[in-house]
Motif scaffolding. Structure first.
Motif: not given
Length: 577
Positions: A37, A388, A426-427, A452, A457, A461
């Protein structure tokens, strides 16, 4: 695992396509890692901003106190403050709110077994005192992560959960690496117990905590072969930090010789899988006198057997740079990532002096920061990109997503486990920062929080919020979670719920930290009432109230509210705190 890979320059950012929000994996299966990612957006900072920021200092805030100020304080100290929590805080004084935030609640009950795989205890009972069994490790670790996520969802009006996560990001342990969920639970309990307490006690306890001993190989360190891992991280990442470099491996704050001396101090400690505790073996300890560099005033530590590690912690915490280093991390956690010369002088330095004067009690420093002119300066409101965990847990809390009750722990933990999978893609995986330095968003310059948000990501979200606001929501095991927009609006004052513009304004001030523009509010009105006059909403809402069991009338208002909330959650401002 190479825990210091963060020291190497990262590979070029990838632009991998975003996957859908993950479906629920089998309980005990590790959530998808999102390997490959993108972690840095191509639009992120290439240098730190140079524009002047706040000149306000650490002096007490004396400005207005109301909904906006209470919401700002709670957004930074809780995971997604609800409207009732914000209103309650706005109805008190700042001092009263901080008194509550700085009060630790009773320790929570331990995590439960919710998998038939773990035959060591019945379903619904805790596994934390059972013997280690590799066959059960996967489901126990999933239970621990789910339980921890549940603590964030069910937090009270206390800073404990936010600070527990702060210390997890500081004194890092990776649950996947230590391979004993029982150790992981003891580590979590330790962080929570000291979350608002004394940093020196926390540093001492975490040094000989079995999870840390295993994670940084302290359990392998002997007089004849001192392991330098923990000694190095103690100085570089946990206490004094790197000052300007003065030679290969040497800094103004510590040297390679100091790392080696610290490693010798820490020899002799092991972990006991039966008692789940660290223990000292005198025969493995280096009994010679350890001499430190001029960075530590050429101090020496003589043999003190099992108490010697405390002398090392006391030595590094006597350094003023340690207090500054810790205060900068607190500042970046609660306020903003840019620390310019003015902020260093007027905020960080007085925070550090207060920390030293209070003998490393963290609560006085948090109180000073969170009640300061600087914290409530308008430039520091809405400038932080939600992590996240903040985004996901905050969405569930602020929009009143109903989770299964404690009477159904299997379903409850399954939903908590699902949210861990969502934050992971979302890491940010609870319990497993990417390396010993913690999540890069809190230390990687010049991007910091901007890490973020990237091409991977951001869609994830949006997929989460779109899923939760849909009619279907998310279902597993016959249980569904979703946002019920009608139930949410029914909690508002009657006059607010019936007026489209008041309704939009009330939802916007709950969900966004920055006041929306007239153009944005008009757009939201058009979303709620496409091509219709305002009174149409009032008519439809009142018709629903008159016949709440009428499916057609409920659907009419629900569809409009779903469109409104979907659009609100799609705004850039929704990702800010």
């Amino acid at each position: 695992m190479d825990r210091r890979a963060f020291l190497r320059k990262p590979a070029s950012a990838l632009a991998a396509p975003a996957a859908a929000v993950p479906t629920q994996p089998a309980f005990g299966t590790a959530p998808p890692t999102g390997s490959g990612d993108e972690t840095v957006s191509r639009y992120a900072n290439t240098r730190l901003p140079t524009e002047p920021r706040s000149t306000a200092g650490l002096g007490p805030y004396t400005g207005p106190w109301g909904y906006a100020q209470a919401a700002h304080l709670l957004r930074r100290t809780l995971f997604g403050p609800t409207r009732p929590e914000i209103l309650a805080a706005a109805g008190q004084s700042l001092t009263q709110v901080l008194n509550t935030l700085l009060t630790a609640p009773t320790a929570p009950a331990p995590p439960l077994n919710v998998s038939a795989t773990d035959t060591s205890v019945p379903l619904g009972q805790t596994w934390v005192t059972q013997a280690f069994d590799q066959n059960f490790e996967g489901v126990r670790r999933a239970s621990l992560r789910a339980w921890w996520l549940g603590r964030l969802l069910g937090q009270g009006p206390s800073l404990v959960e936010k600070m527990t996560l702060f210390w997890h990001n500081h004194f890092v342990v990776e649950l996947g690496d230590i391979n004993d969920a029982r150790y992981g639970y003891q580590y979590c309990a330790l962080l929570r117990r000291h979350a608002l307490g004394n940093i020196q006690r926390l540093a001492e306890d975490v040094t000989v905590n079995p999870a840390m001993l295993r994670y940084l190989n302290g359990n392998q360190s002997t007089a004849t072969a001192p392991n330098e891992n923990y000694g190095r991280e103690l100085l570089e990442l946990f206490t004094v930090g790197k000052g300007p470099q003065i030679g290969p491996g040497n800094y103004t704050t510590y040297t390679e010789d100091d790392v080696q001396a610290a490693a010798r101090v820490l020899t002799g400690w092991r972990d006991n899988a039966t008692t789940q505790a660290g223990y000292f073996t005198a025969s493995r300890h280096d009994t010679t006198t350890k001499t430190f560099s001029s960075a530590f005033q050429n101090a020496t530590i003589s043999n003190q057997t099992d108490q010697e590690y405390k002398a090392l912690i006391a030595l590094v915490l006597r350094q003023q740079e340690t207090a500054r280093f810790l205060c900068r991390k607190l500042y970046r956690w609660f306020v903003y990532y840019v620390i310019d010369a003015t902020t260093e002088t007027q905020v960080i330095e007085p925070m550090a002096q207060l920390l030293l004067q209070s003998n490393y009690e963290v609560a006085p420093v948090l109180r000073a920061l969170l009640s300061s002119q600087h914290f409530f300066d308008s430039v520091n409101m809405g400038c932080l990109i939600k992590s996240p965990l903040d985004f996901t847990v905050g969405t569930a809390r602020q929009l009143q997503v109903a989770f299964p009750p404690a009477t159904n722990p299997t379903a409850q933990y399954a939903m908590w486990n699902y949210l861990n999978g969502v934050t992971n893609v979302q890491q940010q995986l609870l319990g497993d920062p990417p390396n010993v330095a913690g999540w890069p968003a809190y230390w990687q310059t010049p991007q910091f929080y901007e890490m973020w948000i990237n091409a991977v990501t951001l869609p994830r979200r949006n997929q989460l919020t779109d899923l939760l606001i849909s009619n279907n929501g998310y279902t597993t095991g016959g249980v569904t979670i979703r946002i019920d927009p009608v139930a949410l609006v029914l909690t508002l004052p009657a006059a607010t719920a019936a007026d489209p513009n008041l309704l939009i304004a009330e939802l916007a001030r709950l969900l966004t930290p920055i006041q929306l523009t007239p153009t944005q509010l008009t757009y939201l009105n058009d979303t709620l009432l496409p091509g219709l006059p305002d009174f149409e909403w009032t008519i439809e809402w009142n018709e629903y109230l008159a016949a709440p069991t009428n499916a057609a009338k409920r659907a009419a208002v629900q569809t409009k509210l779903q469109s409104l909330l979907r659009t609100l959650m799609g705004l850039a401002e929704y990702h800010l705190s």
